[in-house]
Design an enzyme around this catalytic site. Structure first.
Site, PDB file in Angstrom:
ATOM      1  N   ASN A  14      -7.271   2.037   9.902  1.00 61.31           N
ATOM      2  CA  ASN A  14      -6.029   2.365  10.475  1.00 61.31           C
ATOM      3  C   ASN A  14      -6.428   2.268  11.950  1.00 61.31           C
ATOM      4  O   ASN A  14      -7.044   3.043  12.484  1.00 61.31           O
ATOM      5  CB  ASN A  14      -5.396   3.693  10.139  1.00 61.31           C
ATOM      6  CG  ASN A  14      -4.966   3.473   8.686  1.00 61.31           C
ATOM      7  OD1 ASN A  14      -5.323   2.475   8.013  1.00 61.31           O
ATOM      8  ND2 ASN A  14      -4.577   4.628   7.843  1.00 61.31           N
ATOM      9  N   ARG A  28       0.909  -1.205  -0.081  1.00 61.63           N
ATOM     10  CA  ARG A  28      -0.141   0.047  -0.015  1.00 61.63           C
ATOM     11  C   ARG A  28       0.851   1.225  -0.042  1.00 61.63           C
ATOM     12  O   ARG A  28       1.820   1.423   0.981  1.00 61.63           O
ATOM     13  CB  ARG A  28      -1.004  -0.177   1.300  1.00 61.63           C
ATOM     14  CG  ARG A  28      -1.641   1.278   1.288  1.00 61.63           C
ATOM     15  CD  ARG A  28      -2.641   1.106   2.587  1.00 61.63           C
ATOM     16  NE  ARG A  28      -3.449   2.574   2.565  1.00 61.63           N
ATOM     17  CZ  ARG A  28      -3.161   3.245   3.679  1.00 61.63           C
ATOM     18  NH1 ARG A  28      -2.520   3.032   4.558  1.00 61.63           N
ATOM     19  NH2 ARG A  28      -3.850   4.458   3.861  1.00 61.63           N
ATOM     20  N   GLU A  48      -3.611  -0.012   8.080  1.00 62.69           N
ATOM     21  CA  GLU A  48      -2.256   0.077   9.053  1.00 62.69           C
ATOM     22  C   GLU A  48      -2.459  -0.119  10.366  1.00 62.69           C
ATOM     23  O   GLU A  48      -3.610  -0.018  10.965  1.00 62.69           O
ATOM     24  CB  GLU A  48      -2.360   1.731   9.207  1.00 62.69           C
ATOM     25  CG  GLU A  48      -1.831   2.407   8.005  1.00 62.69           C
ATOM     26  CD  GLU A  48      -1.602   4.109   8.065  1.00 62.69           C
ATOM     27  OE1 GLU A  48      -1.451   4.584   9.171  1.00 62.69           O
ATOM     28  OE2 GLU A  48      -1.716   4.863   7.119  1.00 62.69           O
ATOM     29  N   GLU A  81      -7.350   8.643   6.252  1.00 62.09           N
ATOM     30  CA  GLU A  81      -7.690   9.408   7.400  1.00 62.09           C
ATOM     31  C   GLU A  81      -8.068  10.748   7.185  1.00 62.09           C
ATOM     32  O   GLU A  81      -7.218  11.848   7.618  1.00 62.09           O
ATOM     33  CB  GLU A  81      -6.356   9.288   8.299  1.00 62.09           C
ATOM     34  CG  GLU A  81      -5.789   7.931   8.484  1.00 62.09           C
ATOM     35  CD  GLU A  81      -4.536   7.932   9.381  1.00 62.09           C
ATOM     36  OE1 GLU A  81      -4.198   8.977   9.804  1.00 62.09           O
ATOM     37  OE2 GLU A  81      -4.195   6.706   9.647  1.00 62.09           O
ATOM     38  N   HIS A 121      -2.794  11.105   0.586  1.00 59.93           N
ATOM     39  CA  HIS A 121      -2.330  10.869   2.056  1.00 59.93           C
ATOM     40  C   HIS A 121      -1.531  12.202   2.415  1.00 59.93           C
ATOM     41  O   HIS A 121      -0.419  12.501   2.699  1.00 59.93           O
ATOM     42  CB  HIS A 121      -1.227   9.579   1.863  1.00 59.93           C
ATOM     43  CG  HIS A 121      -1.076   9.062   3.291  1.00 59.93           C
ATOM     44  ND1 HIS A 121      -1.273   7.696   3.711  1.00 59.93           N
ATOM     45  CD2 HIS A 121      -0.425   9.628   4.488  1.00 59.93           C
ATOM     46  CE1 HIS A 121      -0.779   7.445   4.798  1.00 59.93           C
ATOM     47  NE2 HIS A 121      -0.347   8.607   5.411  1.00 59.93           N
ATOM     48  N   TYR A 155      -4.464   1.916  15.951  1.00 58.51           N
ATOM     49  CA  TYR A 155      -3.249   1.910  16.755  1.00 58.51           C
ATOM     50  C   TYR A 155      -3.562   1.917  18.259  1.00 58.51           C
ATOM     51  O   TYR A 155      -2.598   1.167  18.968  1.00 58.51           O
ATOM     52  CB  TYR A 155      -2.456   3.180  16.571  1.00 58.51           C
ATOM     53  CG  TYR A 155      -1.708   3.396  15.199  1.00 58.51           C
ATOM     54  CD1 TYR A 155      -0.739   2.895  14.942  1.00 58.51           C
ATOM     55  CD2 TYR A 155      -2.518   3.713  14.043  1.00 58.51           C
ATOM     56  CE1 TYR A 155      -0.001   3.098  13.452  1.00 58.51           C
ATOM     57  CE2 TYR A 155      -1.997   3.881  12.732  1.00 58.51           C
ATOM     58  CZ  TYR A 155      -0.871   3.437  12.639  1.00 58.51           C
ATOM     59  OH  TYR A 155      -0.021   3.484  11.408  1.00 58.51           O
TER      60      TYR A 155
HETATM   61  O1  IFM Z   1       2.662   7.783  10.065  1.00 58.27           O
HETATM   62  C1  IFM Z   1       1.255   7.863  10.104  1.00 58.27           C
HETATM   63  C2  IFM Z   1       0.438   7.569   8.681  1.00 58.27           C
HETATM   64  O2  IFM Z   1       0.786   8.556   7.930  1.00 58.27           O
HETATM   65  C3  IFM Z   1      -0.869   7.763   8.877  1.00 58.27           C
HETATM   66  N1  IFM Z   1      -1.424   6.772  10.019  1.00 58.27           N
HETATM   67  C4  IFM Z   1      -0.842   6.850  11.500  1.00 58.27           C
HETATM   68  C5  IFM Z   1       0.738   6.656  11.277  1.00 58.27           C
HETATM   69  C6  IFM Z   1       1.569   6.720  12.572  1.00 58.27           C
HETATM   70  O3  IFM Z   1       1.328   8.043  13.119  1.00 58.27           O
END
Ligand code: IFM
Length: 445
Positions: A296, A81, A352, A170, A125, A298
Site C-alpha cells: 500500500n 479486494r 492500495e 498494514e 483489516h 500513498y
Molecule cells: O483507509 C485506509 C485503509 O484502511 C488502509 N490504508 C490507508 C487508507 C487511507 O488512509
C-alpha cells in the site's frame, strides 16, 4: 523515444482492482450476530474520531451487496479486494462461530465470481474482536493462535473460490498507530507493547500460512504492508542516517523478518528493553514462502535528523486532503528497492493507492475529481516504470471503491472513485471512475 500509451505498458494477465475494508464500508454493526470490534469500542471514546462518527451504518454495504457488486462490475475491473470482519464470523474471537457471518462473505465471493471478478480477501483489516482485546489483544500470544483458528475457518468455507488470501493489512498501523501513538484502536500508548504487537502480528501471519497450507490451501497466500520511500531532507550525513533509520523502522522491521527471517539490528538496538519477546522458532515461522506481497503506497517520507516535521504543503508541494505529498516517483523507487533488497521477491500487487480530495458536491449527477484522475494516472505510470525495471508487478488496486469511514478522520476524508451521499447512501461514480473504466477498456483492447 516516445513512450507507448500507458494502457499498452501492462501485460494481458495484469490484475486491476478496487479495494475496501469491512469496518469502513459494511455498517450493520450489530446485525445477524456480529460481535463488537475494537473499532466499535474505540469510536465511543470522546475525541477519538474527528467528526464523532462510527461504523454503525458506514456505507451500509452489508445491506446493499447486490447493488455494490453491480457497481464494481460496472467499473470493468477484474479484481475486488475486501476484508472479512472477524467479529462477524466469530463474535468473541474464540469459541462459537457465527455461520451468518460467513454466509455474507460467501454471497460476496459468489457474486464476484458470477461477474467474472477475482476475489482478494484480507483476514485482518484491523477490526479485532473486542472480546480478544479484553484478554490482551495482539499483545497476548494467545491471540496469535486464535487468529490461526479463524484463518483456517475462513479458508475452509471460502478458500476454493478466493484468488488471494491476505493475512494482515498494514501491521505497522495496528502496532504503531494503535499501540504506540494511540491514535487508532485500541488506543494504547506504549512503545514496548507496540513492538510486541508487531511481532505477534508477523508470527500469526507465518503460523497461519503454515496451517492454511497444511489444510491444502488452493488460493495464493500473502500479506499487505504499508510502505513508503524514505528520503533525507538534505544531503547532510545526519539526515541521510535518519532516513535510513526511518526506513529500517517502517519497512525493514516488517519486510526483513518475512523475507530474511530476522529483525534489523539497528532497530532492535534502538528498542533496547522494549524489544519484543521472540521465542525459539518464531523467526523461522515468520519467514514462510509467500505467493505474493501486497504494497500500500500513498506518499514518500522525507526525514530530517532534527526530527522536525517536513511539511510538503508548507513548501508549496502538491498534497492530498490528508496533507500527504503527491509523489508518484516514490512508488517506483519503493518497488525497485524491494526488488533489490529481497531476491526472489514474489509477485507484487499495489493493493492500495489513491487520494483523498475535497471533491465538488454532486452537480447534475457528476463529481469532477480531476485531481484524483491525475493522481491515479501518475501512480499507474510509476507501476509501469517499475515493471520495465524488472519488478515482478502483478496488479494494482485503487483505494477506494467508494467514499467511506476514514478511521480517526471519520467521514470527512473522501478516497472513493464513487461518491457516497451519507444522508441517502446513494452511490454516484465520480469522473475518476469513468476514467478508470475507460483506461481498462483501452487496456483490454
Ligand atoms: O483507509 C485506509 C485503509 O484502511 C488502509 N490504508 C490507508 C487508507 C487511507 O488512509
Amino acid at each position: 523515444m516516445p513512450q507507448a500509451p500507458l494502457h499498452c505498458q501492462f501485460p494481458p494477465h495484469f490484475v486491476w482492482g478496487v479495494a475496501t475494508s469491512s469496518f469502513q464500508i459494511e455498517g450493520a454493526a450489530h446485525a445477524d450476530g456480529k460481535g463488537e470490534s475494537v473499532w466499535d469500542r474505540f469510536c465511543k471514546q470522546p475525541g477519538a474520531i474527528a467528526d464523532a462518527s462510527n461504523g454503525d451504518i458506514a456505507c451500509d454495504h452489508y445491506n446493499r451487496l447486490e447493488e455494490d457488486l453491480d457497481l464494481i462490475a460496472s467499473l470493468g475491473v477484474n479484481c475486488y479486494r475486501f476484508s472479512v470482519a472477524w467479529p462477524r464470523v466469530q463474535p468473541l474471537g474464540q469459541g462459537n462461530w457465527n455461520p451468518k457471518g460467513l454466509d455474507f462473505y460467501e454471497r460476496l465471493v459468489d457474486g464476484l465470481k458470477a461477474r467474472g471478478i477475482q476475489a482478494f480477501a484480507t483476514l485482518n483489516h484491523w477490526d479485532l474482536p473486542q472480546g480478544l482485546q479484553e484478554r490482551g489483544g495482539w499483545n497476548e500470544r494467545n491471540t496469535v493462535h486464535r487468529f490461526v483458528d479463524y484463518a483456517r475457518h475462513v479458508q475452509a468455507r471460502l478458500g476454493d473460490r478466493l484468488d488471494g488470501l491476505t493475512t494482515h493489512n498494514e501491521p505497522w498501523v495496528v502496532a504503531v498507530l494503535g499501540h504506540e501513538q494511540g491514535s487508532f484502536a485500541p488506543g494504547i500508548k506504549s512503545r514496548g507493547i507496540a513492538a510486541q504487537v508487531s511481532h505477534h502480528l508477523l508470527l500469526s501471519h507465518g503460523l497461519a500460512l503454515q496451517a492454511l497450507r497444511a489444510d491444502g490451501a488452493r488460493s495464493p497466500l500473502g500479506i499487505v504492508l504499508n510502505l513508503s520511500s524514505c528520503v533525507p531532507a538534505t544531503a547532510m550525513p545526519a539526515d541521510i542516517a535518519a532516513a535510513r533509520m526511518a526506513d529500517a523502522r517502517g519497512r525493514r522491521w516488517y519486510a526483513d523478518p518475512l523475507f530474511k527471517g530476522c529483525y534489523p539490528d539497528e532497530v532492535l538496538a534502538e528498542l533496547g528493553a522494549d524489544a519484543p519477546i521472540v521465542q525459539p522458532g518464531d523467526m523461522a515461522a515468520i519467514e514462510q514462502p509467500m505467493d505474493y506481497l501486497g504494497v500500500n503506497y500513498y506518499a514518500r517520507t522525507v526525514v530530517a535528523a532534527s526530527g522536525a516535521d517536513w511539511d510538503a504543503r508548507q513548501r508549496g508541494l502538491p498534497v492530498t486532503d490528508m496533507g500527504w505529498e503527491i509523489y508518484p516517483q516514490g512508488l517506483a523507487d519503493l518497488l525497485c528497492l524491494l526488488h533489490r533488497d529481497y531476491p526472489g521477491l514474489p509477485p507484487v500487487y499495489v493493493t492500495e493507492n489513491g487520494g483523498a480530495f475535497k471533491d465538488q458536491a454532486v452537480v447534475n449527477g457528476r463529481v469532477q475529481d480531476d485531481d484524483r484522475i491525475a493522481y491515479l494516472r501518475e501512480h499507474i505510470a510509476a507501476v509501469a516504470s517499475a515493471l520495465q525495471q524488472g519488478v515482478p508487478m502483478a496488479g494494482y488496486m485503487v483505494w477506494s471503491l467508494m467514499d467511506n469511514f476514514e478511521w480517526a478522520s471519520g467521514y470527512q476524508k473522501r478516497f472513493g472513485i464513487v461518491h457516497v451521499d451519507y444522508r441517502t447512501l446513494a452511490r454516484t461514480p465520480k469522473a475518476s471512475a469513468d476514467w478508470y473504466r475507460d483506461f481498462l477498456k483501452a487496456w483490454r483492447g
